[in-house]
Design a protein around this motif. Structure first.
Motif: not given
Length: 275
Positions: A21-24, A26-29, A50-52, A58-62
């Motif tokens: 959720g935090g990654v998503a 952050f990406w939307i923001a 960069g958003a990517v 973020g995915l790596a952290f997840a």
């Protein structure tokens, strides 16, 4: 059996969901903020954040969070399995110990009762022969022991002092035993070996089996055992066992020529009842 799965803690996925959720968010923001900038500013912002890149980071952290959660769950499962296995092994060890004890007890009792039966046969085979007015008189088995007592009284008597040493017990019993060694030698060796077998056995309540053996002895047999335990043939080996298992508990004072001989025994020989 206990179900291990029912005792295991559930896998907690909320840390992973929070991370995603935090990654998503952050990406939307990042996306919204990027659209609010001018074209030139967007380029600069994209190069810096960069958003990517943010998404993959973020995915790596997840993924790391998820791996940590799963590892904790697996460790918990391993601990439960180890504890459960130990419980089973402990129960099996207890059962094996009980089986070994029961096997030893059965083997001991089988041998013990065979020895008692053999002792009874040896006792029954004792016979005393004496020429009487009406011919040869034969006394057999347990009936021979009152005769033994009468004969020992004649040996251990002041009237026989010149021949046997009078009141010297050791010399008197030595003379008596040598005369009746054929009948009593085998008897006392068998009786001693049974008591020694009980004493060496790895079974509970050895006194119980000694009491069974003691119950096989008549009063006259106990009296002869009393004298034998004080003689050189029994004082070193048999006397300690007589005292340990109270084999003289049923001895009758009237069968003891001199009561002071009882002082040579510990009170335990008479079943802890004193002298």
């Amino acid at each position: 059996m206990t179900n291990i799965d029912s005792e295991l803690p559930p896998v907690r996925l909320w840390p992973v969901l929070v991370a995603l959720g935090g990654v998503a968010a952050f990406w939307i923001a990042n996306l919204i903020y990027g659209w609010s900038l001018s074209v030139t500013e967007r380029g600069l912002f994209g190069d810096m954040f960069g958003a990517v890149n943010a998404l993959f980071s973020g995915l790596a952290f997840a993924g790391v969070m998820y791996a940590i959660v799963m590892q904790r769950h697996e460790i918990s499962i391993a601990k439960k399995e180890i504890a459960y296995t130990k419980t089973i092994l402990d129960e099996q060890q207890k059962q094996l110990t009980l089986q070994n004890q029961e096997t030893k007890k059965q083997a001991f009792e089988s041998t013990y009762f065979q020895l008692v039966r053999l002792f009874t046969e040896i006792t029954n085979q004792i016979d005393l022969q004496k020429m009487g007015k009406s011919g040869m008189m034969v006394t057999k088995g347990k009936d021979a022991f009152p005769v033994f007592l009468d004969r020992f009284r004649k040996v251990y008597s002041p009237t026989e002092k010149a021949l046997y040493g009078g009141h010297d017990f050791d010399a008197s019993y030595e003379s008596f035993y040598q005369e009746h060694n054929t009948e009593l030698g085998h008897y006392f060796r068998m009786l001693y070996n049974i008591v020694a077998f009980i004493d060496a056995a790895e079974v509970e309540n050895q006194n119980f089996y000694a009491k069974i053996l003691r119950a096989q002895l008549s009063d006259a047999e106990v009296a002869i055992l009393f004298y034998n335990g004080l003689a050189k043939y029994g004082v070193m080996k048999f006397k300690p066992l007589i005292e340990k298992y109270g084999l003289l508990k049923n001895v009758n004072n009237r069968d003891i020529i001199e009561l002071k001989l009882k002082d040579r025994y510990a009170p335990s020989a008479f079943g802890n009842t004193g002298k």
